[in-house]
Design an enzyme around this catalytic site. Structure first.
Site, short mmCIF file in Angstrom:
data_model
loop_
_atom_site.label_atom_id
_atom_site.label_comp_id
_atom_site.label_asym_id
_atom_site.label_seq_id
_atom_site.Cartn_x
_atom_site.Cartn_y
_atom_site.Cartn_z
N THR A 190 0.85 -1.21 0.00
CA THR A 190 0.00 0.00 0.00
C THR A 190 0.87 1.24 0.00
OG1 THR A 190 -1.78 -1.05 1.18
CG2 THR A 190 -1.61 1.32 1.45
N VAL A 219 -13.36 -3.52 3.69
CA VAL A 219 -12.60 -2.28 3.59
C VAL A 219 -11.68 -2.21 4.80
CG1 VAL A 219 -12.77 0.25 3.70
CG2 VAL A 219 -14.39 -1.04 2.30
N GLY A 220 -10.44 -1.82 4.58
CA GLY A 220 -9.48 -1.72 5.68
C GLY A 220 -9.35 -0.30 6.20
N GLY A 242 -0.24 -1.88 6.41
CA GLY A 242 -0.25 -3.11 7.19
C GLY A 242 -1.65 -3.59 7.48
N GLY A 244 -5.01 -3.79 8.26
CA GLY A 244 -6.01 -2.73 8.41
C GLY A 244 -6.88 -2.86 9.64
C1 SD4 Z 1 -5.59 -2.73 4.39
N1 SD4 Z 1 -3.82 -1.40 5.28
O1 SD4 Z 1 -6.48 -2.74 3.56
C2 SD4 Z 1 -4.31 -2.00 4.08
C3 SD4 Z 1 -3.37 -2.96 3.44
C4 SD4 Z 1 -1.95 -2.54 3.38
O2 SD4 Z 1 0.12 -2.90 2.57
O3 SD4 Z 1 -1.50 -1.58 3.95
N2 SD4 Z 1 -1.17 -3.24 2.66
O4 SD4 Z 1 -5.67 -3.35 5.46
#
Ligand code: SD4
Length: 330
Positions: A190, A219-220, A242, A244
């Site tokens: 991300t 949804v994160g 990370g 979510g």
């Molecule tokens: C999520 N935080 O949808 C996001 C994913 C993420 O590197 O950061 N991936 O949980």
């Protein structure tokens, strides 16, 4: 007599009230007073999650050409949104368990305005779309089909986000369909990007496809203001990457900005937010979470749970990769 007593009481109440109000005003002034004062205005800065050299350089150069903080941030992340090699952002991202690529993004600017889109299909540049939600609607969040329809009205192109490569990987995954809603060292990319422009204004954006093979509709933290991103132009900004679900539960980015307001450095504030996640999630060894932050004075910091997270920092023509400190030392 009664009337005199009433008037006396009333004037005492007025005195008490007005001193309470002035106390409150003082308290409010105190909490609103930024603790971070830059003695000299820092040169423009762009920082972003992971090793996105090109995206961060794009943002940094745009800032040097006096692009505003938010537009520079959006320009930076658009590099990743269109890069099909990045399997966690934009076109070429990993689909959900039903084979659909759904994207999340948000933006926040130096006025405290923000926009967000969640679970959007067929649109590559969802960070720019989140800005349109902010500037062209009276709302903050648009989701799913509504966000997609709004995108077309705003002139965004319909594009198939699922590449052959990701389709094959998904078909392979379906053979066992092992649902592992865990973000660890291998499976995240991300991009969250924070900017401080030539006027000293701060903004940020975050864009992602979230968890690989997530449930349809999941949804994160990334498009959730306060969790995945938060900006306060008096203080600073933070962005997350990370797992979510863990980040959402701690409203991590808002926490970091508030900690910086109280005088913590970006580094200390990011560390405190990770400590909070660790203390509330007994399975913290199983997932990664990371924050990066910048303050008004141009100081930056980062902290994560596991070794292996780095961020990029662009300033004065230099784009450096900085390995973040981490919690798990074993
Ligand atoms: C999520 N935080 O949808 C996001 C994913 C993420 O590197 O950061 N991936 O949980």
């Amino acid at each position: 007599m009664k009337r005199r007593k009433f008037l006396k009481n009333a004037s005492l109440t007025t005195v008490a009230l007005s001193s309470a109000i002035s106390l409150l005003a003082c308290a409010e002034e105190e909490t609103n007073t930024p603790q971070i004062s830059a003695t000299t205005k820092p040169a423009p800065i762009a920082i972003c999650t992971w090793g996105f050299v090109n995206a961060n350089a794009e943002a940094g150069k745009a800032l040097e050409n006096n692009t505003t903080a938010l537009d520079a941030a959006i320009k930076g992340v658009s590099t990743e949104e269109k890069d099909i090699k990045n399997t966690t952002v934009g076109k070429g991202a990993t689909p959900n368990r039903d084979g659909q690529v759904t994207l999340d993004a948000c933006v926040m600017d130096s006025n405290g305005d923000c926009g967000s889109v969640m679970c959007v299909e067929n649109i590559v540049h969802v960070s720019a779309l989140a800005k349109k939600v902010m500037t062209e609607t009276p709302h903050v969040i648009l989701v799913g089909k509504g966000a997609e329809a709004f995108a077309y009205k705003q002139g965004f192109k319909k594009e198939n986000l699922l590449t052959q490569d990701r389709k094959k990987a998904w078909q392979e995954w379906k053979k066992t369909s092992k649902y592992q809603p865990i973000i660890n060292i291998e499976n995240h990319d991300t991009i969250g990007l924070l900017t401080l422009d030539s006027k000293g204004d701060i903004a940020g954006t975050c864009t992602t496809s979230g968890l690989a093979y997530k449930m349809n509709g999941r949804v994160g933290d990334s498009p959730v203001i306060g969790s995945g991103l938060f900006v306060d132009n008096q203080v600073g900004a933070a962005v997350a990457t990370g797992m979510g679900e863990a980040i959402l539960k701690s409203v991590g980015c808002f926490l970091i900005v508030e900690l910086m307001r109280q005088g913590k450095t970006p580094q200390q504030a990011c560390q405190e937010a990770i400590n909070r996640i660790v203390s509330k999630n007994s399975n913290y060894k199983d997932f990664q979470a990371a924050f990066i932050a910048v303050n008004k004075a141009g100081e930056t910091g980062a902290f994560c749970i596991h070794k292996g997270f780095a961020y990029m920092k662009y300033q004065n023509g230099k784009n450096n990769r900085i390995e973040a400190e981490y919690y798990v030392k074993t």
